[in-house]
Design a protein around this motif. Structure first.
Motif, PDB file in Angstrom:
ATOM      1  N   ILE A 108       0.893  -1.207  -0.120  1.00 59.33           N
ATOM      2  CA  ILE A 108       0.011  -0.031  -0.020  1.00 59.33           C
ATOM      3  C   ILE A 108       0.914   1.272  -0.024  1.00 59.33           C
ATOM      4  CG2 ILE A 108      -1.724   1.343   1.288  1.00 59.33           C
ATOM      5  CD1 ILE A 108      -2.918  -1.457   2.275  1.00 59.33           C
ATOM      6  N   ALA A 109       1.047   1.900  -1.053  1.00 60.76           N
ATOM      7  CA  ALA A 109       1.766   3.181  -1.177  1.00 60.76           C
ATOM      8  C   ALA A 109       0.859   4.282  -1.178  1.00 60.76           C
ATOM      9  CB  ALA A 109       2.451   3.187  -2.474  1.00 60.76           C
ATOM     10  N   ARG A 110      -0.417   4.473  -0.944  1.00 62.40           N
ATOM     11  CA  ARG A 110      -1.166   5.710  -0.881  1.00 62.40           C
ATOM     12  C   ARG A 110      -2.251   5.428   0.072  1.00 62.40           C
ATOM     13  NH1 ARG A 110       1.065   9.971  -2.449  1.00 62.40           N
ATOM     14  NH2 ARG A 110      -1.161  10.845  -3.204  1.00 62.40           N
ATOM     15  N   VAL A 111      -2.703   6.822   0.697  1.00 59.34           N
ATOM     16  CA  VAL A 111      -3.645   6.589   1.499  1.00 59.34           C
ATOM     17  C   VAL A 111      -4.975   6.204   1.003  1.00 59.34           C
ATOM     18  CG1 VAL A 111      -4.983   8.166   3.077  1.00 59.34           C
ATOM     19  CG2 VAL A 111      -2.633   8.570   3.125  1.00 59.34           C
ATOM     20  N   ASN A 142      11.900   0.718  -0.523  1.00 59.51           N
ATOM     21  CA  ASN A 142      10.684   1.163   0.009  1.00 59.51           C
ATOM     22  C   ASN A 142      10.365   2.508  -0.629  1.00 59.51           C
ATOM     23  OD1 ASN A 142       8.505   1.897   1.274  1.00 59.51           O
ATOM     24  ND2 ASN A 142       9.113   1.933   3.267  1.00 59.51           N
ATOM     25  N   ARG A 143       9.463   2.737  -1.522  1.00 56.49           N
ATOM     26  CA  ARG A 143       9.148   3.666  -2.290  1.00 56.49           C
ATOM     27  C   ARG A 143       8.308   5.015  -1.573  1.00 56.49           C
ATOM     28  NH1 ARG A 143      10.305   3.420  -7.467  1.00 56.49           N
ATOM     29  NH2 ARG A 143       9.123   5.001  -8.160  1.00 56.49           N
ATOM     30  N   GLY A 167       0.348  19.765 -11.096  1.00 52.00           N
ATOM     31  CA  GLY A 167       1.512  19.413 -11.681  1.00 52.00           C
ATOM     32  C   GLY A 167       2.798  18.687 -10.549  1.00 52.00           C
ATOM     33  N   VAL A 168       2.221  18.759  -9.406  1.00 51.70           N
ATOM     34  CA  VAL A 168       3.167  17.969  -8.511  1.00 51.70           C
ATOM     35  C   VAL A 168       2.776  16.509  -8.411  1.00 51.70           C
ATOM     36  CG1 VAL A 168       3.790  17.806  -6.084  1.00 51.70           C
ATOM     37  CG2 VAL A 168       3.342  19.870  -7.176  1.00 51.70           C
ATOM     38  N   ALA A 169       3.894  15.675  -8.819  1.00 56.66           N
ATOM     39  CA  ALA A 169       3.790  14.297  -8.656  1.00 56.66           C
ATOM     40  C   ALA A 169       3.625  13.867  -7.353  1.00 56.66           C
ATOM     41  CB  ALA A 169       4.890  13.421  -9.473  1.00 56.66           C
ATOM     42  N   SER A 170       2.456  13.083  -6.989  1.00 55.02           N
ATOM     43  CA  SER A 170       2.095  12.854  -5.908  1.00 55.02           C
ATOM     44  C   SER A 170       2.280  11.310  -5.350  1.00 55.02           C
ATOM     45  CB  SER A 170       0.797  13.369  -5.433  1.00 55.02           C
ATOM     46  OG  SER A 170      -0.067  12.946  -6.296  1.00 55.02           O
ATOM     47  N   ASP A 171       3.001  10.779  -6.033  1.00 51.25           N
ATOM     48  CA  ASP A 171       3.398   9.172  -5.902  1.00 51.25           C
ATOM     49  C   ASP A 171       4.096   8.836  -4.792  1.00 51.25           C
ATOM     50  OD1 ASP A 171       3.953   8.003  -9.279  1.00 51.25           O
ATOM     51  OD2 ASP A 171       2.161   8.263  -8.026  1.00 51.25           O
ATOM     52  N   GLU A 172       5.044   9.659  -4.313  1.00 53.32           N
ATOM     53  CA  GLU A 172       5.657   9.194  -3.114  1.00 53.32           C
ATOM     54  C   GLU A 172       5.847  10.300  -2.431  1.00 53.32           C
ATOM     55  OE1 GLU A 172       6.372   5.783  -3.989  1.00 53.32           O
ATOM     56  OE2 GLU A 172       5.421   6.358  -5.791  1.00 53.32           O
TER      57      GLU A 172
END
Length: 665
Positions: free
Chosen positions: A252-255, A436-437, A583-588
């Motif tokens: 699980i990488a995101r809320v 761990n990403r 525009g902000v990448a919010s993967d990690e």
């Protein structure tokens, strides 16, 4: 949140069974976790215990009861001697011998030679399965023995993989060595599950552990979607295997992903613990999560795991003093426990508590100097002493013991930055991200390193990754804004720096709850450097009124006030915050440094406030407001900053005022 005596007894029995079942399958970390949780349960009062157990006093304890499935129970009884032999081999770390007791190489080699379509076809369905050679028929052994044999095969492959790998950060250490046993285990389990999914199958249903094993294999093969399906099946069949919950946490990488998974979890206390632990790992904060952990601590008051979660929650919330106190209490309660002490050493490092860090390093060495956590603690101690080569040596030692030690990769990257070895720093951070990403420190470190190399486009990409992981950390947005400023993208830079102000105000405001989008607290302390950067970018955009408002706000931080600030300029930042990052990448993204003062005492004179005062003095001269320019220049002389230029401004302002007075006459 409390438990009745009956519920507490059932929970205690379930944890006892979990310790035994996990130990039987050599899942020692899961067994240890369950045993620690079991011993954190308070004892049931004798009177309550008598009433609860009066009806069941003569029954056999669940730990000693045979398998509920009669077919599995018969198989386990039949192969008991072989199982005991295999388990002793595993305990002695003879993993290949352990696997060969139930799955000899001659049997496993047939699976590799079979076509994938044949392997995946369920037995008894269609011509393909009927045409399979007889020597490829899966052996009839119990699920417990099968798990032990296949697990030993995986551990053997991991051991050989470490042996074949190059030395840490060596010239050939590309991280490309693979576990060669994964393919055969994957083929075997694929066939095993296919047989049980056949419509006419009369085989015993799975008990959950083999789904966990297959999920683990799929994770290592980077097949995360299918792995999550099997891991979810495993916790529904047997929810007390903590290792399975941890595998799901790692996926699980995101809320948002956690919110998607949560409704499909079994409704029991393990699900509650999982949700709290995963939220902490996703850097969530707020009163709801703190209340959830406190509710669990009411049930397990001395649980080292839950106390660690509470300390990490404070750490991620930038309340470092509370985190240090929690870790100190935990260490006093469990003085021989090394788990998570690497996080404690990070906190002591940031707080510059050298004596405590020295004590912690000595304690870890006396308990087990060859644990990765011990090496990380010692490395942090040498780093605090500015002995960066020695620190790298211990971080490399930690990675030799465990190549998946996240703290060691990230901290070694920090040390290489200090040693000006940017290539090695980048490689260390990249390896940390591979482990761990979700490690925002590694993403932030990559951004810093590329910024040092003046590769701002790369740095911006990594900073955005970090800011996506820590959207409420002003340090992340400040890095994004500064990078945009250097790239000449002033408008975007202003938006990012306003996010930084909002993020800092979130931590400063004790009344705000997680996720609130209120306006900036007008009385909260703000970073003068951020305010100065915003003002400079407005100045470059020829928006002088906005620039003046932020310069005045910057100067006002000296005494903690904000008089003279333009409220309209700040209110825009709220609207920005409420939007998605766009525009902000919010993967990690940076290591938890102590937040700036949240009181109203002010910062005093700083380089940023002096630069802002100088700009305001020159602007007043341009606007022919000579008394204001004279006052600001005199303040600069008192500050001791740019004194000669300030004196020149004073002379010019006074001459202009004298000239104006003469003309008035």
């Amino acid at each position: 949140m409390g438990l009745s005596a009956k519920d507490a007894l059932h929970l205690k029995e379930a944890l006892q069974v979990a310790v035994v079942k996990c130990s039987e399958r050599c899942l020692y970390q899961s067994a240890k976790w369950a045993a620690e949780l079991l011993n954190a349960l308070p004892d049931i009062a004798p009177g309550e215990l008598d009433r609860t157990t009066s009806a069941a006093g003569s029954q056999l304890h669940p730990v000693f009861s045979p398998n509920d499935d009669p077919l599995e129970a018969a198989l386990e009884a039949k192969e008991l001697n072989k199982y005991l032999l295999a388990k002793t081999f595993f305990d002695c770390k003879e993993f290949d011998r352990c696997a060969a007791v139930f799955l000899p190489e001659s049997l496993l080699s047939g699976l590799l030679s079979a076509k994938p379509s044949d392997v995946a076809s369920p037995r008894g369905k269609g011509k393909a399965s009927a045409a399979l050679p007889s020597e490829q028929t899966l052996p009839t052994i119990s699920q417990k023995s099968l798990f032990l044999a296949l697990y030993a095969k995986i551990i053997s492959g991991e051991k050989r993989k470490d042996e074949d790998s190059e030395m840490i950060m060596g010239p050939q250490d590309l991280g490309s060595v693979v576990n060669k046993q994964l393919l055969i285990v994957s083929r075997f389990l694929e066939r095993w599950f296919a047989e049980r999914k056949a419509e006419d199958s009369e085989l015993a249903p799975s008990q959950g552990f083999l789904e966990y094993l297959y999920g683990m294999v799929l994770v290592k093969e980077k097949n995360d979607t299918v792995a999550l399906d099997y891991l979810m099946q495993s916790i529904h069949l047997y929810p007390w295997n903590w290792g399975c919950w941890l595998e799901i946490t790692n996926l699980i990488a995101r809320v948002e992903q956690l919110s998607t998974v949560a409704p499909h979890l079994p409704q029991n206390i393990m699900s509650f613990i999982f949700h709290a632990n995963t939220s902490v790992n996703l850097y969530q904060q707020g009163p709801d999560l703190a209340a959830a952990i406190n509710d669990l601590l009411n049930i397990f008051p001395t649980s080292s795991f839950l106390l660690t979660c509470k300390a990490l929650l404070n750490y991620h919330s930038k309340d470092l003093m509370a985190a240090e106190e929690n870790f100190s209490s935990l260490l006093a309660l469990h003085p021989h426990r090394l788990d998570s002490l690497d996080h404690y050493s990070n906190i002591l490092y940031v707080l510059n508590m050298r004596p405590k860090l020295a004590f912690l390093a000595h304690l870890c060495t006396s308990i087990d100097k060859f644990r990765p956590e011990s090496c990380v603690v010692i490395g942090n101690y040498y780093s605090l002493l500015s002995l960066h080569e020695k620190a790298v040596q211990y971080f490399r030692r930690a990675l030799t013991l465990d190549r998946s030690c996240l703290s060691a990769w990230t901290l070694m990257g920090h040390e290489y930055v200090e040693l000006k070895n940017t290539h090695a720093a980048i490689e260390s951070y990249r390896r940390a991200v591979d482990v761990n990403r979700r490690d925002y420190r590694a993403w932030y470190g990559l951004g810093q390193t590329y910024e040092v190399l003046e590769m701002h486009a790369y740095a911006l990409w990594y900073y955005k990754k970090a800011a996506g992981l820590r959207p409420w950390d002003g340090k992340m947005w400040q890095a994004v804004g500064s990078c945009l400023q250097k790239m000449g993208r002033d408008r975007d830079g202003i938006k990012a720096l306003k996010r930084a102000l909002l993020a800092d105000s979130y931590y400063d405001s004790t009344a705000s709850s997680f996720g609130s989008t209120g306006t900036i607290d007008r009385m909260a302390q703000m970073d003068p450097e951020v305010l100065l950067q915003i003002a400079i970018m407005y100045d470059r955009l020829d928006e002088e009124e906005e620039a003046k408002a932020y310069m005045e706000l910057c100067v006002a931080q000296e005494d903690g006030g904000q008089d003279g600030a333009d409220g309209g300029a700040l209110s825009e930042s709220v609207a920005i915050h409420r939007d998605s990052p766009g525009g902000v990448a919010s993967d990690e993204l940076a290591d938890g440094r102590p937040e700036k003062g949240s009181g109203h005492e002010g910062t005093g004179v700083t380089v940023a406030t002096s630069k802002a005062r100088m700009w305001l003095a020159k602007q007043a001269m341009r606007a022919e407001d000579y008394p204001t320019a004279n006052r600001l220049a005199m303040e600069l002389c008192q500050d001791g900053v740019e004194v000669e230029e300030a004196k020149a401004l004073i002379r010019e302002a006074r001459s202009r005022m004298e000239l104006a007075n003469m003309m008035d006459r």
